[in-house]
Structures are given as structure tokens and as C-alpha cells.
Write a protein that holds these residues in place. Structure first.
Motif, PDB file in Angstrom:
ATOM      1  N   LYS A   1       0.856  -1.179   0.000  1.00  9.14           N
ATOM      2  CA  LYS A   1       0.000   0.000   0.000  1.00  9.14           C
ATOM      3  C   LYS A   1       0.893   1.229   0.000  1.00  9.14           C
ATOM      4  CE  LYS A   1      -3.492  -2.307   2.713  1.00  9.14           C
ATOM      5  NZ  LYS A   1      -4.024  -2.457   4.052  1.00  9.14           N
ATOM      6  N   VAL A   2       0.522   2.232  -0.808  1.00 10.56           N
ATOM      7  CA  VAL A   2       1.285   3.476  -0.872  1.00 10.56           C
ATOM      8  C   VAL A   2       0.327   4.666  -0.826  1.00 10.56           C
ATOM      9  CG1 VAL A   2       3.239   2.508  -2.142  1.00 10.56           C
ATOM     10  CG2 VAL A   2       1.318   3.457  -3.397  1.00 10.56           C
ATOM     11  N   VAL A   3       0.826   5.786  -0.327  1.00  9.50           N
ATOM     12  CA  VAL A   3       0.038   7.015  -0.296  1.00  9.50           C
ATOM     13  C   VAL A   3       0.330   7.795  -1.576  1.00  9.50           C
ATOM     14  CG1 VAL A   3      -0.378   9.197   0.902  1.00  9.50           C
ATOM     15  CG2 VAL A   3       0.099   7.116   2.215  1.00  9.50           C
ATOM     16  N   LYS A   4      -0.715   8.214  -2.242  1.00 12.28           N
ATOM     17  CA  LYS A   4      -0.587   9.023  -3.453  1.00 12.28           C
ATOM     18  C   LYS A   4      -1.204  10.385  -3.173  1.00 12.28           C
ATOM     19  CE  LYS A   4       0.499   5.631  -6.513  1.00 12.28           C
ATOM     20  NZ  LYS A   4       0.754   5.399  -7.879  1.00 12.28           N
ATOM     21  N   PHE A   5      -0.667  11.403  -3.825  1.00 13.39           N
ATOM     22  CA  PHE A   5      -1.203  12.754  -3.715  1.00 13.39           C
ATOM     23  C   PHE A   5      -1.544  13.233  -5.098  1.00 13.39           C
ATOM     24  CE2 PHE A   5      -0.687  17.395  -3.809  1.00 13.39           C
ATOM     25  CZ  PHE A   5      -1.618  17.749  -2.848  1.00 13.39           C
ATOM     26  N   LYS A   6      -2.779  13.672  -5.278  1.00 14.29           N
ATOM     27  CA  LYS A   6      -3.211  14.248  -6.555  1.00 14.29           C
ATOM     28  C   LYS A   6      -3.453  15.723  -6.310  1.00 14.29           C
ATOM     29  CE  LYS A   6      -6.437  14.030 -10.320  1.00 14.29           C
ATOM     30  NZ  LYS A   6      -7.694  13.557 -10.843  1.00 14.29           N
ATOM     31  N   VAL A   7      -2.711  16.553  -7.003  1.00 16.68           N
ATOM     32  CA  VAL A   7      -2.796  17.997  -6.798  1.00 16.68           C
ATOM     33  C   VAL A   7      -4.146  18.533  -7.283  1.00 16.68           C
ATOM     34  CG1 VAL A   7      -1.710  18.622  -9.011  1.00 16.68           C
ATOM     35  CG2 VAL A   7      -1.506  20.141  -7.062  1.00 16.68           C
ATOM     36  N   GLY A   8      -4.671  19.522  -6.555  1.00 18.00           N
ATOM     37  CA  GLY A   8      -5.928  20.160  -6.933  1.00 18.00           C
ATOM     38  C   GLY A   8      -5.722  21.185  -8.040  1.00 18.00           C
ATOM     39  N   LYS A   9      -6.799  21.549  -8.707  1.00 15.84           N
ATOM     40  CA  LYS A   9      -6.718  22.455  -9.846  1.00 15.84           C
ATOM     41  C   LYS A   9      -6.149  23.812  -9.476  1.00 15.84           C
ATOM     42  CE  LYS A   9      -9.404  24.428 -13.669  1.00 15.84           C
ATOM     43  NZ  LYS A   9      -8.231  25.084 -14.134  1.00 15.84           N
ATOM     44  N   SER A  10      -6.600  24.404  -8.380  1.00 18.46           N
ATOM     45  CA  SER A  10      -6.098  25.722  -7.981  1.00 18.46           C
ATOM     46  C   SER A  10      -4.589  25.684  -7.735  1.00 18.46           C
ATOM     47  CB  SER A  10      -6.794  26.215  -6.710  1.00 18.46           C
ATOM     48  OG  SER A  10      -8.162  26.371  -6.934  1.00 18.46           O
ATOM     49  N   MET A  11      -4.123  24.643  -7.058  1.00 22.42           N
ATOM     50  CA  MET A  11      -2.697  24.507  -6.787  1.00 22.42           C
ATOM     51  C   MET A  11      -1.922  24.287  -8.076  1.00 22.42           C
ATOM     52  SD  MET A  11      -0.256  24.379  -4.499  1.00 22.42           S
ATOM     53  CE  MET A  11      -0.994  23.954  -2.943  1.00 22.42           C
ATOM     54  N   ALA A  12      -2.427  23.429  -8.936  1.00 19.45           N
ATOM     55  CA  ALA A  12      -1.753  23.148 -10.208  1.00 19.45           C
ATOM     56  C   ALA A  12      -1.652  24.412 -11.053  1.00 19.45           C
ATOM     57  CB  ALA A  12      -2.489  22.052 -10.967  1.00 19.45           C
ATOM     58  N   ASP A  13      -2.730  25.174 -11.104  1.00 20.34           N
ATOM     59  CA  ASP A  13      -2.719  26.420 -11.873  1.00 20.34           C
ATOM     60  C   ASP A  13      -1.733  27.427 -11.293  1.00 20.34           C
ATOM     61  OD1 ASP A  13      -4.644  25.338 -13.536  1.00 20.34           O
ATOM     62  OD2 ASP A  13      -6.319  26.471 -12.655  1.00 20.34           O
ATOM     63  N   ALA A  14      -1.687  27.546  -9.977  1.00 24.13           N
ATOM     64  CA  ALA A  14      -0.771  28.487  -9.322  1.00 24.13           C
ATOM     65  C   ALA A  14       0.680  28.122  -9.622  1.00 24.13           C
ATOM     66  CB  ALA A  14      -1.015  28.502  -7.818  1.00 24.13           C
ATOM     67  N   VAL A  15       1.000  26.834  -9.561  1.00 20.76           N
ATOM     68  CA  VAL A  15       2.366  26.389  -9.828  1.00 20.76           C
ATOM     69  C   VAL A  15       2.708  26.575 -11.307  1.00 20.76           C
ATOM     70  CG1 VAL A  15       3.899  24.364  -9.873  1.00 20.76           C
ATOM     71  CG2 VAL A  15       2.440  24.802  -7.887  1.00 20.76           C
ATOM     72  N   ALA A  16       1.777  26.249 -12.191  1.00 22.40           N
ATOM     73  CA  ALA A  16       2.021  26.369 -13.624  1.00 22.40           C
ATOM     74  C   ALA A  16       2.261  27.820 -14.033  1.00 22.40           C
ATOM     75  CB  ALA A  16       0.851  25.786 -14.409  1.00 22.40           C
ATOM     76  N   ASN A  17       1.606  28.747 -13.361  1.00 25.80           N
ATOM     77  CA  ASN A  17       1.735  30.160 -13.714  1.00 25.80           C
ATOM     78  C   ASN A  17       2.805  30.880 -12.902  1.00 25.80           C
ATOM     79  OD1 ASN A  17      -0.334  29.939 -15.616  1.00 25.80           O
ATOM     80  ND2 ASN A  17      -1.881  30.213 -14.044  1.00 25.80           N
ATOM     81  N   SER A  18       3.545  30.140 -12.082  1.00 27.79           N
ATOM     82  CA  SER A  18       4.582  30.720 -11.233  1.00 27.79           C
ATOM     83  C   SER A  18       5.784  31.148 -12.062  1.00 27.79           C
ATOM     84  CB  SER A  18       5.021  29.699 -10.189  1.00 27.79           C
ATOM     85  OG  SER A  18       6.142  30.170  -9.500  1.00 27.79           O
ATOM     86  N   LYS A  19       6.387  32.255 -11.671  1.00 29.21           N
ATOM     87  CA  LYS A  19       7.588  32.747 -12.352  1.00 29.21           C
ATOM     88  C   LYS A  19       8.856  32.351 -11.599  1.00 29.21           C
ATOM     89  CE  LYS A  19       5.483  35.678 -15.348  1.00 29.21           C
ATOM     90  NZ  LYS A  19       4.704  34.925 -16.249  1.00 29.21           N
ATOM     91  N   ALA A  20       8.700  31.687 -10.458  1.00 34.33           N
ATOM     92  CA  ALA A  20       9.847  31.295  -9.636  1.00 34.33           C
ATOM     93  C   ALA A  20      10.679  30.219 -10.323  1.00 34.33           C
ATOM     94  CB  ALA A  20       9.383  30.793  -8.274  1.00 34.33           C
TER      95      ALA A  20
END
Length: 100
Positions: free
Chosen positions: A75-94
């Protein structure tokens, strides 16, 4: 960011003490762990979802010897990122941080 840095950042944003924030973070992590051990998913809308899945057993190779080995199912723990978080990271300039 490590746990101490996270506690400091959250304490600053919430105008709480580091001790209060650390207690809340510890309680959050314990609660998520308890839910996952009961096979319940933990969904934080906008952030993501933690869920337990079964990883099938498979054949693998020992990289040192090349010998075939059996890797058991687990058994393993998986994390699926939410849309708001994914959008924030995708649009990040860092700049992308390299793994330590």
C-alpha cells in the motif's frame, strides 16, 4: 521548505505563536495519517487529495548483481494535486528548485 520554516511562515500569516502553529500542524498530520490508515481519502479542495492505493507486486532487478528479484505488493500514499494549486504552480515565475 522544511517543517520549521513552514511553521514560521504559517505563524506569521495567522498571527499565531510558533508553538500554537506547531501543535496545529502536528494535529493535522496525525489526523491525515489516521484517516489514511483507515483507507479513507483526505480531500482538501483547491489543494489536493491524499489517498491510499495498492501497488501490485512485480519483478525487478538488483542493480548491483543483475539478479531478478520479486518486489512484493504494498500500500502506498498518493497525492493528486488540486486544480487551484496546479494552476498556481504552472503560472509561477519562480525558478524550479533542485531536489536536495
Amino acid at each position: 521548505m522544511n517543517k520549521a520554516e513552514l511553521i514560521e511562515a504559517v505563524a506569521t500569516k495567522t498571527d499565531s505563536t510558533k508553538a500554537q502553529t506547531a501543535a496545529m500542524l502536528d494535529a493535522l498530520m496525525a489526523t491525515v495519517q489516521e484517516a489514511l490508515t483507515k483507507m479513507d481519502a483526505v480531500q482538501l479542495v483547491g489543494f489536493g487529495t491524499f489517498a491510499v492505493t495498492e501497488r501490485a507486486g512485480r519483478e525487478g532487478r538488483n542493480p548491483a548483481t543483475g539478479k531478478t528479484i520479486t518486489i512484493p505488493a504494498k500500500k502506498v500514499v498518493k497525492f493528486k494535486v488540486g486544480k487551484s494549486m496546479a494552476d498556481a504552480v504552472a503560472n509561477s515565475k519562480a525558478k524550479v528548485a533542485k531536489a536536495r
